[in-house]
Design a protein around this motif. Sequence first.
Motif, PDB file in Angstrom:
ATOM      1  N   GLY A  11     -10.480   1.207   2.527  1.00 41.54           N
ATOM      2  CA  GLY A  11      -9.746   1.359   1.282  1.00 41.54           C
ATOM      3  C   GLY A  11     -10.309   2.416   0.351  1.00 41.54           C
ATOM      4  O   GLY A  11     -11.450   2.865   0.498  1.00 41.54           O
ATOM      5  N   ILE A  12      -9.493   2.812  -0.613  1.00 45.20           N
ATOM      6  CA  ILE A  12      -9.953   3.718  -1.666  1.00 45.20           C
ATOM      7  C   ILE A  12     -10.967   2.992  -2.543  1.00 45.20           C
ATOM      8  O   ILE A  12     -11.953   3.558  -2.994  1.00 45.20           O
ATOM      9  N   SER A  13     -10.716   1.706  -2.792  1.00 39.06           N
ATOM     10  CA  SER A  13     -11.675   0.856  -3.481  1.00 39.06           C
ATOM     11  C   SER A  13     -11.819  -0.428  -2.690  1.00 39.06           C
ATOM     12  O   SER A  13     -11.009  -0.713  -1.805  1.00 39.06           O
TER      13      SER A  13
ATOM     14  N   ASP B  90       0.839  -1.207   0.000  1.00 44.61           N
ATOM     15  CA  ASP B  90       0.000   0.000   0.000  1.00 44.61           C
ATOM     16  C   ASP B  90       0.870   1.251   0.000  1.00 44.61           C
ATOM     17  O   ASP B  90       0.613   2.207  -0.743  1.00 44.61           O
ATOM     18  N   LEU B  91       1.875   1.253   0.856  1.00 43.61           N
ATOM     19  CA  LEU B  91       2.753   2.423   0.970  1.00 43.61           C
ATOM     20  C   LEU B  91       3.512   2.666  -0.322  1.00 43.61           C
ATOM     21  O   LEU B  91       3.555   3.793  -0.833  1.00 43.61           O
ATOM     22  N   ILE B  92       4.101   1.601  -0.871  1.00 45.96           N
ATOM     23  CA  ILE B  92       4.838   1.733  -2.126  1.00 45.96           C
ATOM     24  C   ILE B  92       3.910   2.179  -3.252  1.00 45.96           C
ATOM     25  O   ILE B  92       4.228   3.073  -4.040  1.00 45.96           O
ATOM     26  N   GLY B  93       2.725   1.556  -3.333  1.00 48.71           N
ATOM     27  CA  GLY B  93       1.768   1.892  -4.385  1.00 48.71           C
ATOM     28  C   GLY B  93       1.292   3.331  -4.290  1.00 48.71           C
ATOM     29  O   GLY B  93       1.180   4.030  -5.308  1.00 48.71           O
TER      30      GLY B  93
ATOM     31  N   ALA C  86      -6.036   1.911   3.232  1.00 50.33           N
ATOM     32  CA  ALA C  86      -5.312   1.024   2.325  1.00 50.33           C
ATOM     33  C   ALA C  86      -5.777   1.321   0.911  1.00 50.33           C
ATOM     34  O   ALA C  86      -6.765   2.033   0.710  1.00 50.33           O
ATOM     35  N   LEU C  87      -5.073   0.801  -0.070  1.00 43.94           N
ATOM     36  CA  LEU C  87      -5.552   0.963  -1.441  1.00 43.94           C
ATOM     37  C   LEU C  87      -6.845   0.180  -1.640  1.00 43.94           C
ATOM     38  O   LEU C  87      -7.775   0.650  -2.304  1.00 43.94           O
ATOM     39  N   ILE C  88      -6.914  -1.020  -1.033  1.00 45.65           N
ATOM     40  CA  ILE C  88      -8.098  -1.872  -1.145  1.00 45.65           C
ATOM     41  C   ILE C  88      -8.632  -2.211   0.241  1.00 45.65           C
ATOM     42  O   ILE C  88      -7.876  -2.602   1.132  1.00 45.65           O
ATOM     43  N   GLY C  89      -9.934  -2.046   0.419  1.00 47.31           N
ATOM     44  CA  GLY C  89     -10.584  -2.351   1.701  1.00 47.31           C
ATOM     45  C   GLY C  89     -11.989  -1.784   1.705  1.00 47.31           C
ATOM     46  O   GLY C  89     -12.381  -1.089   0.764  1.00 47.31           O
ATOM     47  N   PRO C  90     -12.779  -2.046   2.733  1.00 51.58           N
ATOM     48  CA  PRO C  90     -14.123  -1.465   2.814  1.00 51.58           C
ATOM     49  C   PRO C  90     -14.049   0.059   2.812  1.00 51.58           C
ATOM     50  O   PRO C  90     -13.157   0.644   3.443  1.00 51.58           O
ATOM     51  N   ARG C  91     -14.946   0.724   2.115  1.00 53.06           N
ATOM     52  CA  ARG C  91     -14.938   2.180   2.074  1.00 53.06           C
ATOM     53  C   ARG C  91     -15.213   2.752   3.456  1.00 53.06           C
ATOM     54  O   ARG C  91     -16.089   2.285   4.184  1.00 53.06           O
ATOM     55  N   PRO C  92     -14.459   3.787   3.875  1.00 54.61           N
ATOM     56  CA  PRO C  92     -14.678   4.393   5.195  1.00 54.61           C
ATOM     57  C   PRO C  92     -15.961   5.219   5.212  1.00 54.61           C
ATOM     58  O   PRO C  92     -16.203   6.018   4.305  1.00 54.61           O
TER      59      PRO C  92
END
Length: 214
Positions: free
Chosen positions: A139-141, A15-18, A111-117
């Motif tokens: 996540g963002i998506s 996630d950090l690198i991406g 995170a890049l991927i995860g449930p939307r906040p």
Amino acid sequence: MRGSAYRRYGKRFLDLIGAVLLSVTFFPVLLLVAIVVRIKLGSPIFFKQERLGLDGVTFVIYKFRTMTDERDEKGHLLEEQHRLTRLGRFLRDWSIDEYPQLWNVMRGDMALIGPRPLIAEYATRYSSEQMRRHEVRPGISGWAQVNGRNAISWEQKFILDVWYVDHYSFLVDLKILFLTWLVVLKRTGISHGNHVTMPKWKRRTETEFGEELW
């Protein structure tokens, strides 16, 4: 699976690198959007709001501003459909308004991927099963975003979110990342019925997951 290397530290590392790579790659676009938003909508450029994150802890999410601050004669904000501008609709249609959340990913809020906040006020409305969506970083998506986005009901979203918590892995995240680009390109599921995005989640009285909500 919960003890896998990806779950323990691989996901956060990627996630950090991406997020860093995407921020550097799209920096010219982000700068241009920021300038256009400042000219068309004024200040502030960013929309900030408290959302629920990992373990239900709140954090401030960042998005590009898409709406005006127009109010009625009593000083109340107008409905979203009256404040959303053509620029704002374009940014939302292509999910460009979400790009500042790369900063949230770098900070560790998301995170890049995860449930939307979701907004902080929903914290007391979850059933214990629905609250499990906060066992991972938002996540963002996410799985719900590539399986209907805003076109599905809140209850369907929560079921998909909990499924993700139980099944996420490197391959699942890779699949969601790929499907996200398809959803954005097709611009599907942006709104729910006549709403700009999703109607506000209201307290319900029916039983779900074997528990009474509110």
